[in-house]
Design a protein around this motif. Structure first.
Motif, short mmCIF file in Angstrom:
data_model
loop_
_atom_site.label_atom_id
_atom_site.label_comp_id
_atom_site.label_asym_id
_atom_site.label_seq_id
_atom_site.Cartn_x
_atom_site.Cartn_y
_atom_site.Cartn_z
N ASP A 279 6.19 11.50 -5.08
CA ASP A 279 5.92 11.11 -6.46
C ASP A 279 4.45 10.74 -6.63
O ASP A 279 3.98 9.75 -6.08
N VAL A 280 3.73 11.54 -7.40
CA VAL A 280 2.29 11.32 -7.59
C VAL A 280 2.03 9.98 -8.27
O VAL A 280 1.16 9.21 -7.85
N ASP A 281 2.77 9.68 -9.32
CA ASP A 281 2.55 8.42 -10.05
C ASP A 281 2.86 7.21 -9.16
O ASP A 281 2.16 6.19 -9.23
N GLU A 282 3.90 7.31 -8.34
CA GLU A 282 4.23 6.24 -7.41
C GLU A 282 3.09 6.01 -6.43
O GLU A 282 2.70 4.86 -6.15
N ALA A 283 2.53 7.09 -5.91
CA ALA A 283 1.44 6.98 -4.95
C ALA A 283 0.23 6.30 -5.58
O ALA A 283 -0.39 5.41 -4.97
N ILE B 32 -4.44 16.71 7.63
CA ILE B 32 -4.91 15.97 6.46
C ILE B 32 -5.92 16.81 5.71
O ILE B 32 -6.96 17.19 6.25
N GLY B 33 -5.60 17.10 4.46
CA GLY B 33 -6.50 17.91 3.65
C GLY B 33 -7.49 17.09 2.86
O GLY B 33 -8.63 17.52 2.63
N GLN B 34 -7.06 15.89 2.44
CA GLN B 34 -7.95 15.04 1.63
C GLN B 34 -7.41 13.62 1.66
O GLN B 34 -6.20 13.40 1.71
N VAL B 35 -8.32 12.66 1.62
CA VAL B 35 -7.95 11.25 1.50
C VAL B 35 -8.63 10.71 0.25
O VAL B 35 -9.85 10.81 0.10
N LEU B 36 -7.82 10.15 -0.65
CA LEU B 36 -8.32 9.68 -1.94
C LEU B 36 -8.22 8.17 -2.03
O LEU B 36 -7.13 7.60 -1.88
N ALA B 37 -9.34 7.50 -2.26
CA ALA B 37 -9.33 6.06 -2.51
C ALA B 37 -8.91 5.81 -3.95
O ALA B 37 -9.33 6.52 -4.87
N VAL B 38 -8.06 4.80 -4.15
CA VAL B 38 -7.58 4.46 -5.48
C VAL B 38 -8.29 3.18 -5.93
O VAL B 38 -7.95 2.08 -5.48
N PRO B 39 -9.28 3.28 -6.82
CA PRO B 39 -10.13 2.12 -7.15
C PRO B 39 -9.57 1.25 -8.27
O PRO B 39 -10.32 0.78 -9.14
N LEU B 40 -8.26 1.02 -8.25
CA LEU B 40 -7.63 0.22 -9.30
C LEU B 40 -7.49 -1.22 -8.83
O LEU B 40 -7.04 -1.47 -7.71
N PRO B 41 -7.86 -2.18 -9.67
CA PRO B 41 -7.77 -3.58 -9.26
C PRO B 41 -6.33 -4.03 -9.12
O PRO B 41 -5.42 -3.46 -9.72
N LEU C 198 -1.96 0.37 -16.88
CA LEU C 198 -2.63 1.44 -16.15
C LEU C 198 -2.36 2.83 -16.74
O LEU C 198 -3.05 3.79 -16.39
N ALA C 199 -1.37 2.94 -17.59
CA ALA C 199 -0.93 4.26 -18.07
C ALA C 199 -2.06 5.08 -18.68
O ALA C 199 -2.09 6.31 -18.54
N SER C 200 -3.00 4.40 -19.34
CA SER C 200 -4.12 5.11 -19.96
C SER C 200 -5.46 4.76 -19.34
O SER C 200 -6.51 5.10 -19.88
N HIS C 201 -5.42 4.09 -18.18
CA HIS C 201 -6.66 3.70 -17.50
C HIS C 201 -7.36 4.95 -16.97
O HIS C 201 -6.74 5.79 -16.31
N ALA D 62 -7.68 9.75 -13.47
CA ALA D 62 -8.52 10.57 -12.59
C ALA D 62 -7.87 10.74 -11.22
O ALA D 62 -7.88 11.85 -10.65
N CYS D 63 -7.30 9.67 -10.68
CA CYS D 63 -6.64 9.76 -9.38
C CYS D 63 -5.42 10.67 -9.46
O CYS D 63 -5.19 11.50 -8.57
N ARG D 64 -4.66 10.50 -10.51
CA ARG D 64 -3.47 11.34 -10.70
C ARG D 64 -3.85 12.82 -10.77
O ARG D 64 -3.23 13.68 -10.15
N ALA D 65 -4.90 13.12 -11.54
CA ALA D 65 -5.35 14.50 -11.69
C ALA D 65 -5.83 15.07 -10.35
O ALA D 65 -5.58 16.24 -10.04
N ALA D 66 -6.50 14.23 -9.53
CA ALA D 66 -7.00 14.71 -8.25
C ALA D 66 -5.86 15.07 -7.30
O ALA D 66 -5.92 16.08 -6.59
N VAL D 67 -4.79 14.25 -7.29
CA VAL D 67 -3.65 14.53 -6.41
C VAL D 67 -2.91 15.77 -6.90
O VAL D 67 -2.53 16.64 -6.10
N VAL D 68 -2.69 15.87 -8.21
CA VAL D 68 -2.01 17.05 -8.77
C VAL D 68 -2.81 18.31 -8.47
O VAL D 68 -2.25 19.36 -8.12
N ASP D 69 -4.12 18.22 -8.59
CA ASP D 69 -4.98 19.38 -8.30
C ASP D 69 -4.81 19.82 -6.85
O ASP D 69 -4.68 21.01 -6.56
N PHE D 70 -4.81 18.86 -5.93
CA PHE D 70 -4.64 19.19 -4.51
C PHE D 70 -3.29 19.83 -4.24
O PHE D 70 -3.20 20.85 -3.56
N LEU D 71 -2.23 19.24 -4.79
CA LEU D 71 -0.87 19.69 -4.47
C LEU D 71 -0.52 21.02 -5.12
O LEU D 71 0.11 21.88 -4.51
N HIS D 72 -0.92 21.20 -6.37
CA HIS D 72 -0.40 22.32 -7.15
C HIS D 72 -1.41 23.43 -7.42
O HIS D 72 -1.04 24.49 -7.89
#
Length: 281
Positions: A198-202, A220-229, A237-240, A245-255
């Motif tokens: 689950d991308v949103d869960e991650a 390991i293809g990519q490691v993404l830091a999540v800069p959320l406080p 966070l829904a519109s943060h 940006a993090c969600r889009a990066a994971v979706v881009d990698f996976l799909h």
């Protein structure tokens, strides 16, 4: 923060009737003390295989894994696992299921009152004090998972390992338990490694997201830091912009960059594919 879990040049090969099958290769990863890391990737990429290696449930064919600078050679109370299936003993109450683990780890050096206190504290942490005497068959699926989390936390592990712990739950229960897990991790400061699809869960839960390439020979293809406080609130966070940006990066990698796992699996022998599916179930 201190590098607490170290995975160095790890590879895992399974022996099949048609020969060797490389499931994982060249895995290098460090997890800091108190960090929350998610492993994500398509089915069959070896996420659960990697988690099992950290748990000590399997030994790597290459490389080494360390926890607190000690080599991982098998299961131990310093690492607790929460599986997708709650794995509770149906004839024992919630209290007894948790107490069994507490007794196994602390029974040789603590009295009955202390063991009971540890058990009650773990159930209170996940909000289940009221259900302590109920059998697993008398509570909901979400409550069963909370008992599984309580059982893992009750032994005071240095590392909490979670293999899609909310994958079998409905969306509302899943969201509720994600929010509860945020509070629990904040309270315990546990070092946590979680497998998820689950991308949103991650993004919601993690400090970093480790994205695995498709198998066979996944890495390991990519490691993404999540800069959320922290603390985090899913509604806020829904519109943060960082969340999006993090969600889009994971979706881009996976799909987009690794979007067709069927092609990789089709190139492997049928037996090898079955091994990967079983390992990543």
């Amino acid at each position: 923060m201190q590098k607490f879990v170290r995975i160095e040049r790890v590879g895992q090969t399974f022996v099949t009737p048609r020969g060797s099958f490389v499931a994982l290769r060249d895995i290098d990863l460090t997890v800091a003390q108190g960090e929350f890391v998610s492993l994500i990737g398509h089915s069959g990429c070896g996420k659960s295989t990697l988690l099992n290696l950290v748990a000590g449930l399997a030994r790597p064919t290459e490389g080494v894994l360390l926890c607190a600078e000690r080599e991982i050679t098998g299961p131990g109370p310093d690492r607790a696992v929460v599986f997708q299936n709650h794995s509770l003993l149906p004839w024992l109450s919630c209290f007894q299921n948790v107490h069994l683990a507490v007794q196994r780890v602390f029974g040789a050096r603590e009295g009955k009152a202390q063991l009971a206190e540890r058990t009650h504290a773990a159930l209170a942490l996940v909000g289940l004090s009221h259900a302590s005497e109920k059998l697993p068959g008398e509570i909901s699926g979400g409550m069963k998972q909370r008992v599984g989390i309580a059982r893992a936390l009750a032994i005071e592990p240095q590392v909490l390992l979670m293999d899609e712990p909310f994958g079998a739950l409905d969306a509302l229960t899943r969201a509720h338990l994600q929010d509860e897990l945020l509070k629990i991790v904040a309270a315990t400061r546990s070092t946590t490694i979680m497998v998820t699809h689950d991308v949103d869960e991650a993004v919601l839960l993690s400090d970093r997201i480790v994205m695995l390439t498709n198998g066979p020979a996944a890495t390991i293809g990519q490691v993404l830091a999540v800069p959320l406080p922290r603390p985090r609130d899913r509604v806020a966070l829904a519109s943060h912009p960082d969340y999006l940006a993090c969600r889009a990066a994971v979706v881009d990698f996976l799909h987009r960059r690794h979007g067709n796992p069927a092609q990789a699996r089709a190139a492997a022998p049928r037996e090898a594919a079955e091994v990967m599916e079983a390992a990543d179930a």
